[in-house]
Design a protein around this motif. Structure first.
Motif, PDB file in Angstrom:
ATOM      1  N   GLY A 234       0.822  -1.203   0.000  1.00 44.58           N
ATOM      2  CA  GLY A 234       0.000   0.000   0.000  1.00 44.58           C
ATOM      3  C   GLY A 234       0.854   1.250   0.000  1.00 44.58           C
ATOM      4  O   GLY A 234       2.029   1.225   0.377  1.00 44.58           O
ATOM      5  N   ASP A 235       0.274   2.354  -0.416  1.00 44.74           N
ATOM      6  CA  ASP A 235       1.027   3.609  -0.522  1.00 44.74           C
ATOM      7  C   ASP A 235       1.137   4.347   0.803  1.00 44.74           C
ATOM      8  O   ASP A 235       2.156   4.985   1.081  1.00 44.74           O
ATOM      9  N   TYR A 236       0.074   4.308   1.606  1.00 42.76           N
ATOM     10  CA  TYR A 236       0.039   5.048   2.872  1.00 42.76           C
ATOM     11  C   TYR A 236      -0.776   4.269   3.905  1.00 42.76           C
ATOM     12  O   TYR A 236      -1.569   3.387   3.554  1.00 42.76           O
ATOM     13  N   VAL A 237      -0.607   4.636   5.153  1.00 44.62           N
ATOM     14  CA  VAL A 237      -1.582   4.285   6.190  1.00 44.62           C
ATOM     15  C   VAL A 237      -2.709   5.301   6.080  1.00 44.62           C
ATOM     16  O   VAL A 237      -2.459   6.500   5.957  1.00 44.62           O
ATOM     17  N   SER A 238      -3.948   4.828   6.098  1.00 46.58           N
ATOM     18  CA  SER A 238      -5.082   5.714   5.840  1.00 46.58           C
ATOM     19  C   SER A 238      -6.117   5.662   6.948  1.00 46.58           C
ATOM     20  O   SER A 238      -6.376   4.600   7.526  1.00 46.58           O
ATOM     21  N   GLU A 239      -6.710   6.818   7.216  1.00 47.84           N
ATOM     22  CA  GLU A 239      -7.886   6.897   8.072  1.00 47.84           C
ATOM     23  C   GLU A 239      -9.115   6.697   7.201  1.00 47.84           C
ATOM     24  O   GLU A 239      -9.195   7.226   6.086  1.00 47.84           O
TER      25      GLU A 239
ATOM     26  N   ILE B 113       6.186   3.099   6.977  1.00 49.61           N
ATOM     27  CA  ILE B 113       5.283   2.085   6.441  1.00 49.61           C
ATOM     28  C   ILE B 113       4.951   2.492   5.014  1.00 49.61           C
ATOM     29  O   ILE B 113       4.429   3.593   4.779  1.00 49.61           O
ATOM     30  N   GLY B 114       5.289   1.637   4.049  1.00 50.47           N
ATOM     31  CA  GLY B 114       5.036   2.020   2.668  1.00 50.47           C
ATOM     32  C   GLY B 114       5.391   0.920   1.692  1.00 50.47           C
ATOM     33  O   GLY B 114       5.759  -0.197   2.079  1.00 50.47           O
ATOM     34  N   PRO B 115       5.301   1.238   0.374  1.00 51.89           N
ATOM     35  CA  PRO B 115       5.392   0.208  -0.660  1.00 51.89           C
ATOM     36  C   PRO B 115       6.814  -0.239  -0.964  1.00 51.89           C
ATOM     37  O   PRO B 115       7.727   0.569  -1.130  1.00 51.89           O
ATOM     38  N   LEU B 116       6.980  -1.539  -1.062  1.00 52.96           N
ATOM     39  CA  LEU B 116       8.263  -2.134  -1.406  1.00 52.96           C
ATOM     40  C   LEU B 116       8.746  -1.679  -2.775  1.00 52.96           C
ATOM     41  O   LEU B 116       9.937  -1.415  -2.972  1.00 52.96           O
ATOM     42  N   ASP B 117       7.817  -1.583  -3.740  1.00 54.36           N
ATOM     43  CA  ASP B 117       8.236  -1.275  -5.104  1.00 54.36           C
ATOM     44  C   ASP B 117       8.588   0.201  -5.312  1.00 54.36           C
ATOM     45  O   ASP B 117       8.971   0.594  -6.416  1.00 54.36           O
ATOM     46  N   ARG B 118       8.473   1.010  -4.249  1.00 55.89           N
ATOM     47  CA  ARG B 118       8.886   2.416  -4.341  1.00 55.89           C
ATOM     48  C   ARG B 118       9.744   2.770  -3.116  1.00 55.89           C
ATOM     49  O   ARG B 118       9.544   3.795  -2.483  1.00 55.89           O
ATOM     50  N   LEU B 119      10.708   1.906  -2.840  1.00 54.70           N
ATOM     51  CA  LEU B 119      11.531   2.066  -1.649  1.00 54.70           C
ATOM     52  C   LEU B 119      12.270   3.403  -1.648  1.00 54.70           C
ATOM     53  O   LEU B 119      12.339   4.080  -0.621  1.00 54.70           O
ATOM     54  N   ASP B 120      12.834   3.796  -2.776  1.00 51.38           N
ATOM     55  CA  ASP B 120      13.566   5.069  -2.836  1.00 51.38           C
ATOM     56  C   ASP B 120      12.650   6.249  -2.509  1.00 51.38           C
ATOM     57  O   ASP B 120      13.042   7.164  -1.779  1.00 51.38           O
ATOM     58  N   ASP B 121      11.435   6.216  -3.042  1.00 43.85           N
ATOM     59  CA  ASP B 121      10.479   7.290  -2.749  1.00 43.85           C
ATOM     60  C   ASP B 121      10.060   7.263  -1.288  1.00 43.85           C
ATOM     61  O   ASP B 121       9.844   8.314  -0.671  1.00 43.85           O
ATOM     62  N   LEU B 122       9.959   6.069  -0.711  1.00 42.16           N
ATOM     63  CA  LEU B 122       9.606   5.954   0.701  1.00 42.16           C
ATOM     64  C   LEU B 122      10.688   6.575   1.572  1.00 42.16           C
ATOM     65  O   LEU B 122      10.400   7.357   2.494  1.00 42.16           O
ATOM     66  N   LEU B 123      11.951   6.275   1.274  1.00 40.76           N
ATOM     67  CA  LEU B 123      13.051   6.822   2.055  1.00 40.76           C
ATOM     68  C   LEU B 123      13.167   8.328   1.888  1.00 40.76           C
ATOM     69  O   LEU B 123      13.551   9.042   2.826  1.00 40.76           O
ATOM     70  N   ALA B 124      12.846   8.814   0.692  1.00 34.95           N
ATOM     71  CA  ALA B 124      12.902  10.260   0.429  1.00 34.95           C
ATOM     72  C   ALA B 124      11.647  10.982   0.906  1.00 34.95           C
ATOM     73  O   ALA B 124      11.554  12.202   0.773  1.00 34.95           O
ATOM     74  N   ARG B 125      10.680  10.235   1.451  1.00 38.80           N
ATOM     75  CA  ARG B 125       9.426  10.748   2.005  1.00 38.80           C
ATOM     76  C   ARG B 125       8.506  11.342   0.953  1.00 38.80           C
ATOM     77  O   ARG B 125       7.735  12.266   1.225  1.00 38.80           O
ATOM     78  N   ARG B 126       8.580  10.800  -0.271  1.00 40.79           N
ATOM     79  CA  ARG B 126       7.628  11.193  -1.310  1.00 40.79           C
ATOM     80  C   ARG B 126       6.398  10.306  -1.288  1.00 40.79           C
ATOM     81  O   ARG B 126       5.407  10.590  -1.976  1.00 40.79           O
ATOM     82  N   ILE B 127       6.454   9.222  -0.533  1.00 42.61           N
ATOM     83  CA  ILE B 127       5.320   8.311  -0.401  1.00 42.61           C
ATOM     84  C   ILE B 127       5.469   7.597   0.939  1.00 42.61           C
ATOM     85  O   ILE B 127       6.535   7.613   1.562  1.00 42.61           O
ATOM     86  N   GLY B 128       4.392   6.973   1.393  1.00 44.14           N
ATOM     87  CA  GLY B 128       4.445   6.213   2.626  1.00 44.14           C
ATOM     88  C   GLY B 128       4.172   7.054   3.857  1.00 44.14           C
ATOM     89  O   GLY B 128       4.084   8.283   3.803  1.00 44.14           O
TER      90      GLY B 128
ATOM     91  N   PRO C 154      -7.055  10.105  -2.404  1.00 43.53           N
ATOM     92  CA  PRO C 154      -6.742   8.872  -1.687  1.00 43.53           C
ATOM     93  C   PRO C 154      -6.066   7.852  -2.600  1.00 43.53           C
ATOM     94  O   PRO C 154      -6.337   7.770  -3.799  1.00 43.53           O
ATOM     95  N   THR C 155      -5.181   7.060  -2.035  1.00 46.44           N
ATOM     96  CA  THR C 155      -4.456   6.029  -2.782  1.00 46.44           C
ATOM     97  C   THR C 155      -4.633   4.685  -2.086  1.00 46.44           C
ATOM     98  O   THR C 155      -5.452   4.559  -1.187  1.00 46.44           O
ATOM     99  N   LYS C 156      -3.830   3.723  -2.485  1.00 44.96           N
ATOM    100  CA  LYS C 156      -3.911   2.402  -1.854  1.00 44.96           C
ATOM    101  C   LYS C 156      -3.518   2.508  -0.390  1.00 44.96           C
ATOM    102  O   LYS C 156      -2.558   3.163  -0.051  1.00 44.96           O
ATOM    103  N   SER C 157      -4.259   1.813   0.464  1.00 38.89           N
ATOM    104  CA  SER C 157      -3.905   1.778   1.879  1.00 38.89           C
ATOM    105  C   SER C 157      -2.785   0.772   2.101  1.00 38.89           C
ATOM    106  O   SER C 157      -2.774  -0.291   1.480  1.00 38.89           O
ATOM    107  N   ALA C 158      -1.861   1.115   2.992  1.00 38.51           N
ATOM    108  CA  ALA C 158      -0.741   0.199   3.282  1.00 38.51           C
ATOM    109  C   ALA C 158      -1.217  -1.012   4.048  1.00 38.51           C
ATOM    110  O   ALA C 158      -2.038  -0.931   4.912  1.00 38.51           O
TER     111      ALA C 158
END
Length: 331
Positions: A242-247, A294-309, A327-331
């Motif tokens: 998932g892309d994010y944790v969502s409410e 918490i975020g997507p495996l297939d966008r690890l670089d973006d997760l570390l750079a805080r562009r996703i997750g 809204p996007t995919k929930s993690a």
């Protein structure tokens, strides 16, 4: 705090990182649970982690829910001897999956770092209320009819998993990781570690101080958080699909969380047995002074750079920082 985290990576400062691989890193939904699919999925995962692993002290943990359930079914199919108990099956999956992760990570790093696979045990409290209320999903998915038959034949507890059904077993809270001192020494010596597979084999301590296996499966994210605290990790990364944790996920009111403090996210409720353990793990790490992603495996670089997750931190002035987008995919 996000900026400080990004800068520490950009400067090449070595960090102590625990990476928890979700089920999607081992088996995609709908795929048969064959050795070939397991290896292919692990290979792509380790290739994605190679750059991070080459520059940091890293521990990789992993789930085992589908695999331990499959082994349990295979045990039941051979009736000449009694089925092996769940703690031994958990140890089997640690060896099976850990071997593949260890090998593929070493290959992805071209042998530049030593990778050690460790059969890990996790201390739990035998009076944990989880033993009276099973919630941990294991094994394959069933239709409603097949689930009812399995429950009657094997005396299993069954719960809904999306549009299907799966077996559930007790999932007590992890108190400590028995092998944490060994894992710390390996990291300090420059090695990488693969451990806490499936949350580690749950054990209780008896009246004589001996470790005894118990029939349960510890949540791997909670066990990873316990390990992170035990070894003084800087960050816990929980990789999902998932892309994010969502409410309010899946509703018109869905809002995605970019960053939240431990206290703010602790006041929220998430899906039990799936997202809630990840949030509980993140809170445990943040309250110990670390960070959790918490975020997507297939966008690890973006997760570390805080562009996703989603990132959970010890404190945040506004409590929660929301994603200002659709809204996007929930993690």
């Amino acid at each position: 705090m996000n900026l400080e985290y990004q800068l520490s990576l950009n400067k090449g400062d070595r960090m102590r990182i625990v990476v928890a691989l979700g089920g999607n890193a081992l088996a995609r939904r709908g795929e048969p649970m064959t050795a070939e699919y397991l290896r292919a999925n692990v290979r792509s995962t380790c290739e994605a982690l190679a750059a991070l692993a080459s520059e940091n002290e890293m521990v990789i943990t992993h789930g085992n829910g589908p695999q331990v359930g499959l082994l349990a079914l295979q045990n039941l199919a051979y009736q000449d001897v009694a089925a092996y108990p769940l703690d031994i099956l958990g140890a089997e999956t640690q060896g099976m999956i850990g071997y593949v992760v260890q090998q593929e990570l070493s290959n992805a790093l071209n042998g530049a770092r030593e990778v050690a696979g460790i059969i890990t045990t996790t201390v739990v409290d035998e009076s944990d209320p989880a033993f009276e209320r099973p919630t941990k999903l294991i094994g394959p998915q069933y239709s409603a009819h097949d689930a009812a038959e399995a429950a009657a034949e094997y005396r299993w507890t069954i719960a809904k998993d999306g549009n299907a059904f799966r077996r559930v077993v007790p999932s007590p809270d992890p108190l400590s990781i028995v092998q944490a001192p060994l894992i710390r020494r390996l990291l300090e010596a420059g090695s990488l570690a693969v451990c806490v597979g499936g949350g580690g084999v749950p054990v209780r301590i008896d009246s004589k101080g001996r470790h005894v296996g118990v029939q349960a499966v510890v949540d791997k994210d909670l066990a990873s958080a316990a390990l992170a605290a035990d070894i003084g990790a800087d960050v816990l990364i929980m990789l999902t699909d998932g892309d994010y944790v969502s409410e309010n996920w899946g509703t018109p009111e869905q809002r995605d969380i970019h960053t939240a403090s431990a206290d703010a996210v602790a006041a929220m409720t998430f899906a039990e047995g799936s997202m809630q353990p990840k949030i509980d793990a993140a809170i445990r790490v943040a309250r110990a002074g670390g960070r959790a992603l918490i975020g997507p495996l297939d966008r690890l670089d973006d997760l570390l750079a805080r562009r996703i997750g989603t990132e959970i931190v010890p404190t945040l002035k506004e409590g929660i920082r929301w994603v200002e987008s659709a809204p996007t995919k929930s993690a």
